[in-house]
Design an enzyme around this catalytic site. Structure first.
Site, PDB file in Angstrom:
ATOM      1  N   ASN A   1       0.814  -1.211   0.000  1.00 46.39           N
ATOM      2  CA  ASN A   1       0.000   0.000   0.000  1.00 46.39           C
ATOM      3  C   ASN A   1       0.850   1.263   0.000  1.00 46.39           C
ATOM      4  O   ASN A   1       1.712   1.442   0.861  1.00 46.39           O
ATOM      5  CB  ASN A   1      -0.899  -0.013   1.252  1.00 46.39           C
ATOM      6  CG  ASN A   1      -2.089   0.903   1.114  1.00 46.39           C
ATOM      7  OD1 ASN A   1      -2.402   1.370   0.033  1.00 46.39           O
ATOM      8  ND2 ASN A   1      -2.763   1.155   2.229  1.00 46.39           N
TER       9      ASN A   1
ATOM     10  N   HIS B   1     -15.629  -2.366  10.264  1.00 47.60           N
ATOM     11  CA  HIS B   1     -14.978  -1.147  10.763  1.00 47.60           C
ATOM     12  C   HIS B   1     -16.028  -0.080  11.036  1.00 47.60           C
ATOM     13  O   HIS B   1     -16.553   0.521  10.101  1.00 47.60           O
ATOM     14  CB  HIS B   1     -14.019  -0.587   9.725  1.00 47.60           C
ATOM     15  CG  HIS B   1     -12.738  -1.337   9.610  1.00 47.60           C
ATOM     16  ND1 HIS B   1     -11.616  -0.785   9.066  1.00 47.60           N
ATOM     17  CD2 HIS B   1     -12.390  -2.583   9.979  1.00 47.60           C
ATOM     18  CE1 HIS B   1     -10.635  -1.669   9.088  1.00 47.60           C
ATOM     19  NE2 HIS B   1     -11.078  -2.778   9.634  1.00 47.60           N
TER      20      HIS B   1
ATOM     21  N   TYR C   1      -6.503   8.354  13.801  1.00 50.62           N
ATOM     22  CA  TYR C   1      -6.417   7.204  12.909  1.00 50.62           C
ATOM     23  C   TYR C   1      -7.799   6.576  12.689  1.00 50.62           C
ATOM     24  O   TYR C   1      -8.525   6.329  13.637  1.00 50.62           O
ATOM     25  CB  TYR C   1      -5.471   6.128  13.464  1.00 50.62           C
ATOM     26  CG  TYR C   1      -5.672   4.833  12.729  1.00 50.62           C
ATOM     27  CD1 TYR C   1      -5.197   4.693  11.437  1.00 50.62           C
ATOM     28  CD2 TYR C   1      -6.449   3.809  13.264  1.00 50.62           C
ATOM     29  CE1 TYR C   1      -5.461   3.553  10.714  1.00 50.62           C
ATOM     30  CE2 TYR C   1      -6.714   2.666  12.546  1.00 50.62           C
ATOM     31  CZ  TYR C   1      -6.218   2.549  11.272  1.00 50.62           C
ATOM     32  OH  TYR C   1      -6.499   1.425  10.545  1.00 50.62           O
TER      33      TYR C   1
ATOM     34  N   ASP D   1      -8.195  -0.465  17.526  1.00 50.43           N
ATOM     35  CA  ASP D   1      -6.837  -0.367  16.968  1.00 50.43           C
ATOM     36  C   ASP D   1      -6.148   0.871  17.548  1.00 50.43           C
ATOM     37  O   ASP D   1      -6.576   2.003  17.282  1.00 50.43           O
ATOM     38  CB  ASP D   1      -6.933  -0.273  15.439  1.00 50.43           C
ATOM     39  CG  ASP D   1      -5.576  -0.424  14.757  1.00 50.43           C
ATOM     40  OD1 ASP D   1      -4.546  -0.422  15.465  1.00 50.43           O
ATOM     41  OD2 ASP D   1      -5.558  -0.551  13.512  1.00 50.43           O
TER      42      ASP D   1
ATOM     43  N   HIS E   1      -3.095   1.579  16.862  1.00 51.60           N
ATOM     44  CA  HIS E   1      -2.269   1.998  15.716  1.00 51.60           C
ATOM     45  C   HIS E   1      -0.906   2.535  16.126  1.00 51.60           C
ATOM     46  O   HIS E   1      -0.477   3.608  15.683  1.00 51.60           O
ATOM     47  CB  HIS E   1      -3.015   2.995  14.827  1.00 51.60           C
ATOM     48  CG  HIS E   1      -2.843   2.705  13.364  1.00 51.60           C
ATOM     49  ND1 HIS E   1      -2.004   3.424  12.553  1.00 51.60           N
ATOM     50  CD2 HIS E   1      -3.375   1.734  12.593  1.00 51.60           C
ATOM     51  CE1 HIS E   1      -2.039   2.911  11.327  1.00 51.60           C
ATOM     52  NE2 HIS E   1      -2.863   1.885  11.328  1.00 51.60           N
TER      53      HIS E   1
ATOM     54  N   GLU F   1      -5.393  -3.769  19.305  1.00 55.15           N
ATOM     55  CA  GLU F   1      -4.503  -3.972  18.166  1.00 55.15           C
ATOM     56  C   GLU F   1      -3.358  -2.973  18.206  1.00 55.15           C
ATOM     57  O   GLU F   1      -3.583  -1.780  18.453  1.00 55.15           O
ATOM     58  CB  GLU F   1      -5.337  -3.801  16.899  1.00 55.15           C
ATOM     59  CG  GLU F   1      -4.579  -3.962  15.613  1.00 55.15           C
ATOM     60  CD  GLU F   1      -5.543  -3.861  14.433  1.00 55.15           C
ATOM     61  OE1 GLU F   1      -6.757  -4.103  14.604  1.00 55.15           O
ATOM     62  OE2 GLU F   1      -5.066  -3.536  13.336  1.00 55.15           O
TER      63      GLU F   1
ATOM     64  N   GLU G   1       0.414  -6.659  11.552  1.00 57.45           N
ATOM     65  CA  GLU G   1       0.050  -6.330  10.164  1.00 57.45           C
ATOM     66  C   GLU G   1       1.209  -5.733   9.389  1.00 57.45           C
ATOM     67  O   GLU G   1       1.199  -5.774   8.163  1.00 57.45           O
ATOM     68  CB  GLU G   1      -1.178  -5.415  10.120  1.00 57.45           C
ATOM     69  CG  GLU G   1      -0.958  -4.038  10.681  1.00 57.45           C
ATOM     70  CD  GLU G   1      -2.231  -3.204  10.657  1.00 57.45           C
ATOM     71  OE1 GLU G   1      -3.244  -3.646  11.210  1.00 57.45           O
ATOM     72  OE2 GLU G   1      -2.209  -2.108  10.074  1.00 57.45           O
TER      73      GLU G   1
ATOM     74  N   ARG H   1      -1.406 -10.977  13.158  1.00 55.34           N
ATOM     75  CA  ARG H   1      -2.146 -10.215  12.143  1.00 55.34           C
ATOM     76  C   ARG H   1      -1.443 -10.127  10.796  1.00 55.34           C
ATOM     77  O   ARG H   1      -1.746  -9.255   9.995  1.00 55.34           O
ATOM     78  CB  ARG H   1      -2.382  -8.788  12.665  1.00 55.34           C
ATOM     79  CG  ARG H   1      -3.242  -8.798  13.856  1.00 55.34           C
ATOM     80  CD  ARG H   1      -4.414  -7.872  13.880  1.00 55.34           C
ATOM     81  NE  ARG H   1      -4.420  -6.740  13.000  1.00 55.34           N
ATOM     82  CZ  ARG H   1      -5.256  -6.631  11.959  1.00 55.34           C
ATOM     83  NH1 ARG H   1      -6.094  -7.586  11.657  1.00 55.34           N
ATOM     84  NH2 ARG H   1      -5.233  -5.546  11.220  1.00 55.34           N
TER      85      ARG H   1
ATOM     86  N   HIS I   1      -4.616  -9.407   8.517  1.00 58.20           N
ATOM     87  CA  HIS I   1      -4.832  -8.053   8.029  1.00 58.20           C
ATOM     88  C   HIS I   1      -5.787  -8.087   6.836  1.00 58.20           C
ATOM     89  O   HIS I   1      -5.657  -8.956   5.968  1.00 58.20           O
ATOM     90  CB  HIS I   1      -3.482  -7.456   7.600  1.00 58.20           C
ATOM     91  CG  HIS I   1      -3.487  -5.975   7.437  1.00 58.20           C
ATOM     92  ND1 HIS I   1      -2.703  -5.349   6.498  1.00 58.20           N
ATOM     93  CD2 HIS I   1      -4.162  -5.003   8.086  1.00 58.20           C
ATOM     94  CE1 HIS I   1      -2.894  -4.034   6.589  1.00 58.20           C
ATOM     95  NE2 HIS I   1      -3.765  -3.796   7.537  1.00 58.20           N
TER      96      HIS I   1
ATOM     97  N   GLU J   1     -10.171  -9.530   9.387  1.00 57.41           N
ATOM     98  CA  GLU J   1     -10.531  -8.134   9.133  1.00 57.41           C
ATOM     99  C   GLU J   1     -11.186  -8.023   7.758  1.00 57.41           C
ATOM    100  O   GLU J   1     -10.721  -8.630   6.791  1.00 57.41           O
ATOM    101  CB  GLU J   1      -9.283  -7.250   9.178  1.00 57.41           C
ATOM    102  CG  GLU J   1      -9.580  -5.773   8.964  1.00 57.41           C
ATOM    103  CD  GLU J   1      -8.343  -4.893   9.082  1.00 57.41           C
ATOM    104  OE1 GLU J   1      -7.223  -5.407   8.894  1.00 57.41           O
ATOM    105  OE2 GLU J   1      -8.509  -3.693   9.361  1.00 57.41           O
TER     106      GLU J   1
HETATM  107 MG   LIG Z   1      -4.394  -2.086  12.186  1.00 56.54          MG
END
Ligand SMILES: [Mg+2]
Length: 408
Positions: free
Chosen positions: A37, A122, A160, A215, A217, A241, A267, A288, A317, A344
């Site tokens: 990504n 989500h 986030y 999360d 993050h 997470e 992830e 993850r 992930h 997820e």
């Molecule tokens: Mg995450």
């Protein structure tokens, strides 16, 4: 049997999917995903310039030997770019193997351990009221597990996973367009004062049955993460997470010493060597990693088997950057893995994406049903792919209010 050619396509609806197609002398082809990504051109170049020329002529059925050839042969091992490129080749070879066998991929792992795999949605809100509406929507849609992310009162910018606009709560995806990253401002103190009470309010409103995930993050220091995990433990979250960036793996021990809240990490890991100590020391509860940039099916299956020895369950992930190809690979692993936890999932079934990657995989009432077609069960329409071009993007960056760089 020989690999005769391979091609890389970059592009797609809203995401720059990096799709690998491996052709063979028997007409069977395999598909894999190397979408890293916001850095998509790099694994694409690695594949085109270095790896595809090296695997032409090899027997595609020897997926283990080809994986070892790529990994051990690189000398400069691991890293997300290389592991995404190896992963795409590996996934395409498993696709070919299962097509040759005339079986859905999960049969080659040992068959189904469950009829469907639980996914989590989500939910997101600019504030708590907005988030409650979002959670209520996903509950009504049949989801049993929901990740909850909320704007923090007094934070100068969005946090986030949330929009700064109220009502922007369904399938919200952070905007990564533009090669110059935008900046988010973070304040740990405001977060720690707000988020435990918010999670308590969500538990009160939706009752004991809902699986609530959150999360962090990578934003907290180890001591702060321990404080947070202890504070939210009474709300019985399904998981916390990425409470810390996890480069300092001993930090997870501090969290464990203070809380039984389940921890999910991995992830951004791209090899077993980044998570084997966390798993063996039983410092996490969910691993993850994603098939896309953790070396494909061969390597992720190895991680899943190690995790199973230590009561660590899977929670792959599933950000929108994973194309339907790697999500399908994970659907087959989820159907098989004896230590499956959760998957997820963002609702991305746009007509454009379905046209580019036709498949029978589907999610109904918060459960993922795997395709019974031979192979991965996903095809790739090259005429659709011709509609899309690469568009540069970047993840946001994070600074503290005084300007100090922080972890996105
Ligand atoms: Mg995450």
């Amino acid at each position: 049997m020989r690999i005769t050619d391979a091609q890389v396509f970059v592009g797609g609806p809203k995401k720059n999917y990096v799709t690998l197609k491996i052709m063979t002398d028997q007409g069977v082809y395999g598909l894999g995903d190397a979408t890293l990504n916001t850095r998509e051109t790099l694994p694409a170049m690695y594949l085109r310039d270095y790896l595809i020329p090296a695997i032409i002529g090899m027997d595609p059925r020897r997926s283990e030997d080809i994986w070892q050839f790529l990994y051990r042969g690189a000398y400069y091992r691991r890293g997300p770019i290389a592991m995404a490129a190896y992963g795409a080749i590996d996934t395409a070879l498993w696709d070919i193997k299962a097509k040759l066998a005339g079986m859905p991929l999960y049969q080659l792992f040992g068959g189904k351990s469950r009829e469907a795999a639980m996914v989590y949605a989500h939910a997101t809100g600019a504030d708590l009221e907005d988030l409650m509406d979002s959670i209520a929507y996903y509950v009504q849609e049949g989801y049993r597990a929901i990740r909850v992310q909320c704007g923090i009162p007094g934070m100068p910018t969005t946090s986030y996973g949330v929009s700064d606009k109220r009502g922007d709560t369904r399938n919200f995806i952070t905007d990564y367009t533009g090669v110059r990253p935008r900046t988010e401002i973070w304040d740990t103190d405001k977060y720690l004062r707000f988020m435990p009470d918010a999670l308590a309010a969500i538990r009160d409103r939706f009752g004991p049955e809902l699986h609530i995930l959150h999360d962090v993050h990578h934003r907290l220091l180890p001591r702060e993460a321990a404080e947070f995990a202890k504070a939210v433990e009474p709300m019985r979250p399904y998981w916390l997470e990425d409470p810390t960036p996890a480069e300092d793996q001993d930090a997870l021990r501090l969290i464990r010493q203070h809380s039984t809240a389940p921890i999910a990490i991995g992830e951004v890991f791209n090899s077993i060597w980044e998570c084997n100590k966390l798993i063996e020391n039983e410092l996490i509860d969910f691993i993850r990693v994603g098939v896309t940039y953790a070396g494909g099916i061969t390597h992720v299956k190895r991680i899943v088997d190690l995790a199973g020895l230590h009561h660590v369950r899977t929670g792959f992930h599933g950000a929108p950057s994973h194309s339907p190809l790697s999500m399908a690979a994970q659907a087959h692993l989820n159907a098989w893995a004896p230590n499956f936890g959760i998957q997820e999932y963002l609702v991305l079934g746009t007509p454009e994406c379905d046209a580019l990657f036709p498949s029978e995989h589907h999610v109904t009432d918060g459960m993922m049903y795997v395709s019974d077609e031979p192979g991965l069960g996903v095809d790739f329409d090259e005429s659709e792919a011709a509609r899309y071009e690469y568009e540069p993007g970047s993840h946001p960056v994070v600074r503290l209010e005084d300007g100090t760089m922080w972890n996105y």
